[in-house]
Design a protein around this motif. Structure first.
Motif, mmCIF file in Angstrom:
data_model
loop_
_atom_site.group_PDB
_atom_site.id
_atom_site.type_symbol
_atom_site.label_atom_id
_atom_site.label_comp_id
_atom_site.label_asym_id
_atom_site.label_seq_id
_atom_site.Cartn_x
_atom_site.Cartn_y
_atom_site.Cartn_z
ATOM 1 N N SER A 1 0.907 -1.281 0.019
ATOM 2 C CA SER A 1 0.014 0.153 0.070
ATOM 3 C C SER A 1 0.774 1.249 -0.053
ATOM 4 O O SER A 1 0.529 2.149 -0.639
ATOM 5 N N LEU A 2 1.885 1.196 0.879
ATOM 6 C CA LEU A 2 2.809 2.437 0.682
ATOM 7 C C LEU A 2 3.455 2.460 -0.587
ATOM 8 O O LEU A 2 3.714 3.699 -0.981
ATOM 9 N N ALA A 3 3.968 1.311 -1.262
ATOM 10 C CA ALA A 3 4.573 1.669 -2.376
ATOM 11 C C ALA A 3 3.815 2.287 -3.574
ATOM 12 O O ALA A 3 3.984 3.066 -4.152
ATOM 13 N N LEU A 4 2.394 1.610 -3.486
ATOM 14 C CA LEU A 4 1.526 2.073 -4.448
ATOM 15 C C LEU A 4 1.213 3.471 -4.182
ATOM 16 O O LEU A 4 1.039 4.452 -5.189
ATOM 17 N N LEU A 5 1.319 4.242 -2.950
ATOM 18 C CA LEU A 5 1.020 5.310 -2.708
ATOM 19 C C LEU A 5 2.106 6.476 -3.318
ATOM 20 O O LEU A 5 1.776 7.628 -3.815
ATOM 21 N N VAL A 6 3.257 6.059 -2.939
ATOM 22 C CA VAL A 6 4.364 6.957 -3.205
ATOM 23 C C VAL A 6 4.841 6.910 -4.686
ATOM 24 O O VAL A 6 5.936 7.415 -4.938
ATOM 25 N N THR A 7 4.430 6.019 -5.406
ATOM 26 C CA THR A 7 4.509 5.977 -6.802
ATOM 27 C C THR A 7 3.338 6.576 -7.586
ATOM 28 O O THR A 7 3.289 6.423 -8.761
ATOM 29 N N GLY B 1 8.449 -0.193 5.628
ATOM 30 C CA GLY B 1 9.265 0.686 4.997
ATOM 31 C C GLY B 1 10.356 -0.045 4.099
ATOM 32 O O GLY B 1 10.581 0.269 3.007
ATOM 33 N N TYR B 2 10.912 -0.782 4.588
ATOM 34 C CA TYR B 2 12.141 -1.599 3.918
ATOM 35 C C TYR B 2 11.392 -2.532 2.908
ATOM 36 O O TYR B 2 12.072 -2.390 1.645
ATOM 37 N N LEU B 3 10.338 -3.138 3.116
ATOM 38 C CA LEU B 3 9.641 -4.077 2.108
ATOM 39 C C LEU B 3 9.135 -2.897 0.994
ATOM 40 O O LEU B 3 9.075 -3.390 -0.152
ATOM 41 N N MET B 4 8.841 -1.904 1.479
ATOM 42 C CA MET B 4 8.032 -0.805 0.580
ATOM 43 C C MET B 4 9.053 -0.664 -0.639
ATOM 44 O O MET B 4 8.825 -0.450 -1.685
ATOM 45 N N VAL B 5 10.551 -0.342 -0.477
ATOM 46 C CA VAL B 5 11.491 -0.009 -1.274
ATOM 47 C C VAL B 5 11.665 -1.380 -2.298
ATOM 48 O O VAL B 5 11.597 -1.194 -3.616
ATOM 49 N N ILE B 6 11.499 -2.814 -1.883
ATOM 50 C CA ILE B 6 11.488 -3.614 -3.002
ATOM 51 C C ILE B 6 10.207 -3.734 -3.685
ATOM 52 O O ILE B 6 10.281 -4.116 -5.059
ATOM 53 N N TYR B 7 9.129 -3.352 -3.279
ATOM 54 C CA TYR B 7 7.854 -3.021 -4.132
ATOM 55 C C TYR B 7 7.707 -1.914 -4.835
ATOM 56 O O TYR B 7 7.420 -2.003 -6.121
ATOM 57 N N ILE B 8 8.523 -0.823 -4.493
ATOM 58 C CA ILE B 8 8.628 0.259 -5.323
ATOM 59 C C ILE B 8 9.282 -0.297 -6.727
ATOM 60 O O ILE B 8 9.203 0.236 -7.968
ATOM 61 N N THR B 9 10.507 -0.869 -6.444
ATOM 62 C CA THR B 9 11.179 -1.303 -7.484
ATOM 63 C C THR B 9 10.470 -2.379 -8.569
ATOM 64 O O THR B 9 10.542 -2.320 -9.751
ATOM 65 N N GLY B 10 9.633 -3.085 -8.063
ATOM 66 C CA GLY B 10 8.818 -4.293 -8.703
ATOM 67 C C GLY B 10 7.832 -3.342 -9.607
ATOM 68 O O GLY B 10 7.537 -3.629 -10.468
ATOM 69 N N LEU B 11 7.173 -2.131 -8.960
ATOM 70 C CA LEU B 11 6.146 -1.494 -9.647
ATOM 71 C C LEU B 11 7.043 -0.417 -10.923
ATOM 72 O O LEU B 11 6.150 -0.472 -11.810
ATOM 73 N N ALA C 1 5.016 -10.611 -9.019
ATOM 74 C CA ALA C 1 5.414 -11.971 -8.245
ATOM 75 C C ALA C 1 6.726 -12.330 -7.840
ATOM 76 O O ALA C 1 6.900 -12.706 -6.912
ATOM 77 N N PRO C 2 7.824 -11.619 -8.714
ATOM 78 C CA PRO C 2 8.977 -12.012 -8.014
ATOM 79 C C PRO C 2 9.300 -11.085 -6.738
ATOM 80 O O PRO C 2 9.969 -11.427 -5.793
ATOM 81 N N ALA C 3 8.692 -9.931 -6.705
ATOM 82 C CA ALA C 3 8.735 -9.005 -5.422
ATOM 83 C C ALA C 3 8.084 -9.736 -4.268
ATOM 84 O O ALA C 3 8.742 -9.459 -3.177
ATOM 85 N N PHE C 4 7.106 -10.251 -4.495
ATOM 86 C CA PHE C 4 6.215 -11.084 -3.607
ATOM 87 C C PHE C 4 7.175 -12.156 -2.925
ATOM 88 O O PHE C 4 7.325 -12.534 -1.800
ATOM 89 N N THR C 5 7.804 -12.793 -3.762
ATOM 90 C CA THR C 5 8.736 -14.008 -3.565
ATOM 91 C C THR C 5 9.693 -13.492 -2.496
ATOM 92 O O THR C 5 9.913 -14.254 -1.408
#
Length: 306
Positions: free
Chosen positions: A97-103, A171-181, A212-216
């Motif tokens: 959710s945070l990753a979607l917000l900041v992108t 917040g740490y996981l958010m960075v990984i999700y941002i990269t995936g997005l 999917a790779p980010a979820f892994t």
């Protein structure tokens, strides 16, 4: 022709020597810090080790004892699994959710990213004491009621551990999700928009499969974080409050890592529990290894299917 071949061989040899000399310090450190202690730990779990010396080889006696005579160990496994399941779900939902917000091309989005990531830089012990003050003092004062003492109830205290862990690690996981997005091709969203897809359909049919790779990665990291949790558990609840399990009083939120450390410091009937604690640590390692490998295997398989 032979000289050219010899020259190439010498260059390869020099390259190999340089490679091994370069990684030698890290390799030696890894052996001394990880491999040797692990092998010794497995050996000590098969003896009557008291933390200083061993006098007898007892085989799998310690392992039989922790499963047949120690209901506390079984309880810590159950409570750790419950805590980890809650953590994985809540933490990944919040991080995504945070990753979607900041992108979303917001103003000051870089500032928001920094703020969300900042709690990850705070040490676990300090973080636990800060939130202990919030749960024990701030919330009851705001609500003007002592009924909001979350750390006095087993279930609420476990929820408090999830809240604090989520605040620190999301917040740490958010960075990984941002990269995936950011790696999702924009052309897919443009094509979906032309076809008349709404926001939910684009999220369901494009964003989730492409992530999917980010979820892994995030699931694996959250799993390790949850099962190895110790510092926040120690400083926030210290394993409390008490609860009953099989008519035996025990710490209600003592996760498995904290239980192993606590057990190693006990002396019962004049005998140290170091060998017992080491046996629990080996079982914990084996269980965590199997769960982690299974999680990565099924997630990777799902990536291929997608």
């Amino acid at each position: 022709m032979k000289k050219i071949q010899l020259s190439a061989t010498n260059k390869t040899y020099k390259h190999d020597v340089g490679f091994w000399l370069f990684i030698l310090p890290a390799l030696v450190a890894f052996l001394l810090v990880m491999i040797v202690p692990f092998v010794l730990g497995v050996y000590f779990s098969l003896t009557d080790w008291d933390g200083i010396k061993t006098s007898a080889f007892v085989g799998f006696k310690n392992y039989g004892q922790i499963f047949t005579r120690d209901p506390r160990f079984l309880y810590t496994i159950i409570i750790t699994v419950v805590y980890s399941a809650l953590n994985i779900i809540v933490m990944n939902i919040c991080a995504l959710s945070l990753a979607l917000l900041v992108t979303q091309r917001l103003k000051l989005q870089d500032f928001y990213r920094s703020i969300f990531f900042l709690p990850n830089l705070i040490g676990g012990l300090i973080l636990g004491y800060i939130w202990q003050f919030i749960f024990n003092r701030a919330l009851p004062s705001i609500m003007e009621s002592s009924a909001f003492l979350m750390l006095a109830d087993r279930d609420l205290a476990l929820l408090a551990l999830v809240i604090v862990g989520n605040w620190q690690y999301a917040g740490y996981l958010m960075v990984i999700y941002i990269t995936g997005l950011q790696n999702i091709p924009r052309s897919l969203f443009e094509a979906a928009m032309i076809d008349g897809a709404n926001i939910w359909n684009k999220f369901k049919k494009i964003t989730l499969p492409m992530m999917a790779p980010a979820f892994t990665i995030t699931t694996f990291l959250t799993l390790l974080y949850s099962f190895k949790q110790y510092d926040v558990n120690y400083s926030l609840t210290f394993g409390g409050p008490s609860t009953l399990f099989k008519n035996i009083a025990m710490n209600g939120t003592e996760l498995i890592s904290m239980h192993i450390v606590t057990e190693s410091n006990k002396i019962l009937k004049g005998e140290s529990q170091m060998a017992i604690a080491q046996s629990k640590a080996v079982v914990f390692f084996a269980a965590l290894l199997c769960i982690s490998l299974a999680q990565v295997y099924f997630n990777k398989r799902r990536e291929v299917e997608i």
